[in-house]
Design an enzyme around this catalytic site. Structure first.
Site, PDB file in Angstrom:
ATOM      1  N   ASP A  39       0.804  -1.236   0.000  1.00  0.00           N
ATOM      2  CA  ASP A  39       0.000   0.000   0.000  1.00  0.00           C
ATOM      3  C   ASP A  39       0.832   1.279   0.000  1.00  0.00           C
ATOM      4  OD1 ASP A  39      -2.089  -1.797   0.239  1.00  0.00           O
ATOM      5  OD2 ASP A  39      -3.127  -0.706   1.811  1.00  0.00           O
ATOM      6  N   CYS A  78      -4.291  -5.729  -3.634  1.00  0.00           N
ATOM      7  CA  CYS A  78      -3.257  -6.702  -3.235  1.00  0.00           C
ATOM      8  C   CYS A  78      -3.303  -8.017  -4.011  1.00  0.00           C
ATOM      9  CB  CYS A  78      -3.374  -7.006  -1.738  1.00  0.00           C
ATOM     10  SG  CYS A  78      -3.250  -5.575  -0.662  1.00  0.00           S
ATOM     11  N   LYS A 137       4.360 -11.240   3.630  1.00  0.00           N
ATOM     12  CA  LYS A 137       2.962 -11.409   3.206  1.00  0.00           C
ATOM     13  C   LYS A 137       2.835 -12.258   1.944  1.00  0.00           C
ATOM     14  CE  LYS A 137      -0.857  -8.611   1.370  1.00  0.00           C
ATOM     15  NZ  LYS A 137      -1.494  -7.278   1.347  1.00  0.00           N
ATOM     16  N   HIS A 139      -0.959 -13.714   0.825  1.00  0.00           N
ATOM     17  CA  HIS A 139      -2.301 -13.261   0.437  1.00  0.00           C
ATOM     18  C   HIS A 139      -2.770 -13.839  -0.891  1.00  0.00           C
ATOM     19  CE1 HIS A 139      -5.335  -9.692   0.896  1.00  0.00           C
ATOM     20  NE2 HIS A 139      -5.884 -10.884   1.085  1.00  0.00           N
ATOM     21  N   HIS A 293       0.694  -1.200   5.303  1.00  0.00           N
ATOM     22  CA  HIS A 293      -0.728  -1.532   5.399  1.00  0.00           C
ATOM     23  C   HIS A 293      -1.209  -1.262   6.827  1.00  0.00           C
ATOM     24  CE1 HIS A 293      -4.467  -3.790   4.936  1.00  0.00           C
ATOM     25  NE2 HIS A 293      -4.200  -3.957   3.651  1.00  0.00           N
ATOM     26  N   ASP A 345       3.026  -3.000  -4.062  1.00  0.00           N
ATOM     27  CA  ASP A 345       2.071  -3.813  -4.816  1.00  0.00           C
ATOM     28  C   ASP A 345       1.043  -2.964  -5.552  1.00  0.00           C
ATOM     29  OD1 ASP A 345       0.837  -3.044  -2.461  1.00  0.00           O
ATOM     30  OD2 ASP A 345       0.040  -5.023  -1.967  1.00  0.00           O
ATOM     31  N   HIS A 346       0.799  -1.738  -5.080  1.00  0.00           N
ATOM     32  CA  HIS A 346      -0.104  -0.788  -5.743  1.00  0.00           C
ATOM     33  C   HIS A 346       0.009   0.540  -5.016  1.00  0.00           C
ATOM     34  CE1 HIS A 346      -2.745  -1.520  -2.342  1.00  0.00           C
ATOM     35  NE2 HIS A 346      -2.721  -2.814  -2.621  1.00  0.00           N
ATOM     36  N   LYS A 371      -5.490   3.336  -4.305  1.00  0.00           N
ATOM     37  CA  LYS A 371      -5.823   1.928  -4.144  1.00  0.00           C
ATOM     38  C   LYS A 371      -7.287   1.662  -4.494  1.00  0.00           C
ATOM     39  CE  LYS A 371      -5.992  -1.644  -0.508  1.00  0.00           C
ATOM     40  NZ  LYS A 371      -5.589  -1.968   0.875  1.00  0.00           N
TER      41      LYS A 371
END
Length: 598
Positions: A39, A78, A137, A139, A293, A345-346, A371
């Site tokens: 994030d 994510c 992580k 996920h 995050h 990741d974004h 996001k």
């Protein structure tokens, strides 16, 4: 005379030995350290324009390597972004595009995840003799049909070592931070349970007081209904910290629920130890940080030290962690043969804020959105930094479009993996990184919101322009806001979006903030741009269909049966007790990691 004969022989042996040593150096496979933050906004880092948050270690990484300024995530959330990163393919090809409100995996006890049939860069490198590790992580799911089948687990996707969060860090993991999982559904189930409970108590009181005749045949099923409603609400949702907030070492649950306060130090220590254990072997380490995050950490050494509250403190702690990783690589003498990579990741989560500690989401600089906002640039443009002193020139900047999906073919190329592969959407980055190419191989990029094609990016040959066509955009709320503040996260379907006909068109080269839509009056090539992007969309859709048809031919079944199964349906997302990872005897799950050896 004897000395004269021995001298040429000695020189020959020395030269031969020198050639052997040189050959070993040339043939020695490079190591890879991939570091992904969760994030992170592109505007949060000094080398990308932030002058109020201290990120000296990331800035140093960029000054010693190559910085990408148009590095694009394949999705603004994510689960799909990480799936695309791992496989080099759009998440749609793996069945990880959503059709409705659920856009990421919500329960470790669900059956959705990265399909066992998919191939990750870790699996390819493992086949090339690499020791592969994932710290942090994941996920992307754990189990499919039973607790312990681990069909989606990192160990099944090419990582020989895993330590970290099979799910993610989320608000439920820390008391007092509320819930991040289907909060409205939780509220409805709670109200239903209370309503049934009040009704049952009322009927019992009426029967005991003799006011009315209430049959036992009514009370018994109502009692069972109350118990069932309580179980459906309380067990999956009120026990979320136990179900989702866990730490695994390979396939063993070692902490449930996890102690969040010490998580950063444990993840860093595990990553450093992996490097130290594998100094003499080619390795791949994917260090997937829990930062930044929410819920945000409150580490004493960093608390209150930044100018941007808790979020700024977490950014500076994250930067310190990146510095420790770089320091470890250098101290082990690995720098010249190790490609280090830093990204997110974004984009940052604009709507994420807390009444007590203020803004808890990131800043996406001049770029619109964030996001979960589909194809808006703020949700998909992320930092991209490569450092490799032995091969990449320091201080280089690449402005061409690149993708997180490019890591897969880049790692394959550097690991000398020439075996056939599936259809990839990424491209080898080394020509760009080394300055041997000036143009990206990404003429077109496709930006998805769930399974829906949201936007297309076109970088015409011979032009500096990067055009972006938006077919639909999320409806921000309240009206006039820059995000979906009413719902806390934007959605991709139905009344939550506005479709555009003709599409919205921007030139990111001249208007990176996507604030001035082009028209036929302002852009002479307007019609051509829409025509070229429409053709590109058709070719892209054809590649999806052709891939399924190819799979069908190889497996001698019809195309429909061979198409990838959607992993984001309610059936696969919702919690199932028999799939829940557990240390101990289910449902009495609970354990703490032994940290005495750390």
């Amino acid at each position: 005379m004897r000395s004269a004969l021995l001298l040429p022989l000695l020189l020959f042996l020395l030269l031969a030995a020198g050639r052997d040593v040189t050959g070993e150096e040339v043939d020695k496979k490079p190591n890879f350290v991939l570091m992904m933050v969760d994030d992170l906004g592109i505007g949060d880092i000094g080398c990308y324009g932030n002058d109020t948050i201290r990120t000296p270690n990331i800035d140093k990484l960029a000054s010693e390597g190559v910085k990408l300024t148009q590095h694009i995530a394949a999705a603004p959330l994510c689960t799909p972004s990480r799936a695309a990163f791992m496989t080099g393919r759009y998440a749609l090809r793996s069945g990880l595009g959503s059709t409705g409100r659920v856009q990421v995996l919500l329960f470790l006890g669900g059956s959705g995840g990265l399909p066992p049939t998919e191939t990750t860069f870790a699996k390819r490198l493992q086949q090339q003799g690499y020791t592969t590790g994932l710290v942090g992580k994941w996920h992307l799911g754990v189990n499919c049909e039973s607790r312990g089948d681990h069909c989606h687990h990192p160990n099944q996707h090419g990582f020989s070592h895993f330590y970290g969060l099979p799910f993610t860090l989320f608000n439920d993991c820390v008391p007092g931070h509320g819930s991040s999982v289907l909060a409205d559904l939780q509220h409805a189930l709670k109200n239903l349970t209370m309503l049934l409970g009040v009704g049952l108590v009322t009927m019992v009181c009426v029967r005991v007081c003799g006011l009315f005749e209430v049959s036992l045949w009514l009370l018994v099923p109502l009692s069972f209904l109350c118990i069932l409603a309580t179980a459906v609400w309380y067990v999956p949702f009120m026990l979320l910290p136990t179900w989702n907030c866990i730490i695994m070492r390979n396939q063993e649950v070692i902490e449930q629920p996890m102690t969040v306060e010490t998580l950063p130090q444990r993840l860093l220590g595990e990553a450093q130890n992996f490097l130290k254990r594998n100094v003499d072997n080619p390795f791949l380490l994917f260090f997937s940080l829990a930062h930044v995050h929410t819920p945000l950490f409150n580490t004493p050494a960093f608390a209150g030290k930044s100018r941007h509250g808790r979020y700024g403190d977490n950014l500076e702690e994250m930067d310190w962690i990146i510095g420790k990783m770089t320091e470890t690589v250098d101290s082990l003498g690995l720098a010249d043969n190790t490609l280090m990579y830093f990204t997110s990741d974004h984009g940052g989560h604009l709507e994420d804020a807390n009444l007590l500690i203020g803004q808890t989401g990131g800043w996406n600089s001049i770029y619109k959105g964030g996001k979960a906002m589909g194809g808006w640039e703020g949700g998909i443009r992320v930092p991209g930094i490569f450092r490799w002193p032995g091969r990449l020139a320091a201080g280089r900047v690449v402005d061409e479009p690149t993708s997180l999906m490019d890591l897969y073919p880049t790692l394959k190329y550097l690991a000398q993996d020439t075996q056939p592969d599936r259809q990839l959407d990424g491209h080898n980055l080394m020509p760009l990184l080394e300055g041997k190419a000036v143009r990206s191989e990404h003429e077109f990029m496709f930006h998805y919101c769930g399974i829906y094609l949201n936007a297309v990016r076109w970088h015409p040959p011979g032009s500096d322009s990067v055009f972006k066509v938006h077919f639909f955009t999320p409806n921000f709320s309240p009206p006039g806001a820059g995000g979906c503040y009413d719902t806390k996260i934007c959605l991709c379907h139905g009344e939550h979006v506005t479709h555009h006909n003709p599409p919205l068109l921007y030139d990111l080269f001249r208007d990176p903030s996507e604030s001035r839509p082009l028209t036929p009056d302002t852009e002479p090539r307007y019609a051509e741009i829409l025509k070229q992007t429409a053709r590109a969309v058709e070719r892209h859709k054809s590649s999806l269909t052709n891939e399924q048809a190819s799979d069908a031919t190889q497996s001698h079944v019809n195309t429909a049966a061979s198409s990838v199964q959607n992993q984001m349906t309610w059936n696969k997302i919702l919690w199932r007790p028999w799939l829940q990872p557990c240390c101990g005897t289910f449902p009495f799950c609970g354990c703490k990691e032994d940290t005495t050896h750390m």
